[in-house]
Design a protein around this motif. Sequence first.
Motif, PDB file in Angstrom:
ATOM      1  N   ASP A  82      59.366 -15.527   4.916  1.00  0.00           N
ATOM      2  CA  ASP A  82      58.987 -14.180   4.482  1.00  0.00           C
ATOM      3  C   ASP A  82      57.593 -14.188   3.887  1.00  0.00           C
ATOM      4  O   ASP A  82      56.784 -13.286   4.138  1.00  0.00           O
ATOM      5  N   GLU A  83      57.295 -15.215   3.079  1.00  0.00           N
ATOM      6  CA  GLU A  83      55.975 -15.302   2.453  1.00  0.00           C
ATOM      7  C   GLU A  83      54.881 -15.479   3.497  1.00  0.00           C
ATOM      8  O   GLU A  83      53.793 -14.912   3.377  1.00  0.00           O
ATOM      9  N   LEU A 141      60.993 -24.678   3.873  1.00  0.00           N
ATOM     10  CA  LEU A 141      61.279 -24.250   5.241  1.00  0.00           C
ATOM     11  C   LEU A 141      62.688 -24.654   5.637  1.00  0.00           C
ATOM     12  O   LEU A 141      63.400 -23.898   6.310  1.00  0.00           O
ATOM     13  N   ARG A 142      63.110 -25.846   5.223  1.00  0.00           N
ATOM     14  CA  ARG A 142      64.467 -26.308   5.531  1.00  0.00           C
ATOM     15  C   ARG A 142      65.504 -25.346   4.950  1.00  0.00           C
ATOM     16  O   ARG A 142      66.532 -25.059   5.562  1.00  0.00           O
ATOM     17  N   ASP A 143      65.238 -24.837   3.747  1.00  0.00           N
ATOM     18  CA  ASP A 143      66.151 -23.879   3.126  1.00  0.00           C
ATOM     19  C   ASP A 143      66.166 -22.551   3.877  1.00  0.00           C
ATOM     20  O   ASP A 143      67.173 -21.853   3.903  1.00  0.00           O
ATOM     21  N   ALA A 144      65.009 -22.199   4.462  1.00  0.00           N
ATOM     22  CA  ALA A 144      64.879 -20.893   5.109  1.00  0.00           C
ATOM     23  C   ALA A 144      65.438 -20.859   6.519  1.00  0.00           C
ATOM     24  O   ALA A 144      65.869 -19.813   7.006  1.00  0.00           O
ATOM     25  N   SER A 170      66.117 -10.923   6.513  1.00  0.00           N
ATOM     26  CA  SER A 170      64.768 -11.066   5.986  1.00  0.00           C
ATOM     27  C   SER A 170      64.336  -9.828   5.208  1.00  0.00           C
ATOM     28  O   SER A 170      63.730  -9.929   4.139  1.00  0.00           O
ATOM     29  N   THR A 171      64.657  -8.643   5.731  1.00  0.00           N
ATOM     30  CA  THR A 171      64.318  -7.403   5.036  1.00  0.00           C
ATOM     31  C   THR A 171      65.036  -7.333   3.699  1.00  0.00           C
ATOM     32  O   THR A 171      64.467  -6.912   2.686  1.00  0.00           O
ATOM     33  N   HIS A 172      66.286  -7.775   3.671  1.00  0.00           N
ATOM     34  CA  HIS A 172      67.045  -7.800   2.424  1.00  0.00           C
ATOM     35  C   HIS A 172      66.391  -8.722   1.400  1.00  0.00           C
ATOM     36  O   HIS A 172      66.331  -8.404   0.206  1.00  0.00           O
TER      37      HIS A 172
END
Length: 268
Positions: free
Chosen positions: A6-7, A71-74, A98-100
């Motif tokens: 998202d960032e 990134l692994r978490d995402a 992602s919007t949430h």
Amino acid sequence: MNSILDEVLLKYQTLSKTEKKVADYVINNSQHMLNIHIKDLASRIDVSVATITRFCKKVGVSNFVEFKILLRDAVEQTVESDEVIDIAAQVYHSVIKSTHSIATMNDYERVSNWIQEANRIHIYGIGSSGLSAEELKIRLTRMGYSVDTHTDSHAMVINASILTKSDVVIAISSSGQTKEVIDSVHIAKSKGAKIVSITNFSETNLAHQSDAILYTTSIQHYQAKGFMNSQLSILICLDILSMMLLTDEQAHATYNQTLAKLEEYKKI
């Protein structure tokens, strides 16, 4: 809390041309990035190690190792499918999630309060965003709010020039770089109107002129899969805003009244 992906999307417009090469590769190959070495990545996309390090710092992390951990978490471990129905479902799920993650209650509450207190609401949008503007107008009108929608550059400029401090402008632009919208928002802001933007990116001319921003998810990395609904995350945003506005008893009563009248009309 925003994921690192998202960032990357929010900060995309702040990146240099070579840093965008890193971002594009990360967005499109996130599941294959988890064990790659920084030198291998640099070689693969033809940029310097220093470029990757600068990219990491611009998206809020200190180094590439920290970036890979986040990134692994995402990364969502999903089963890849060649079925179009499955692909579309995965994209919708990802955009909703992602919007949430980038939505904040404080922003939506503030915008809702401004709409409730405004003398009139003015919605700007060009092209596909103009269709979302018309959708929002219908929703707000059915709740009893006074709303104008402007999807033509000349109409936007004319409208912006006669606004006051009691007006609210909602500018819809996924890229945040639509010239017609930016120019009109600049005029509206000079007249004292409150500016709300619905947009993908945080570092754009539109975002910088806004008093409040409702962030939406960019779908550019899904377009390679043939995904065409550029307004999906904007419509999710409109759903959240509409639901919040309907918590007001008067707005909810007016909305139900319009529904009842429509049902009566259908029976004629």
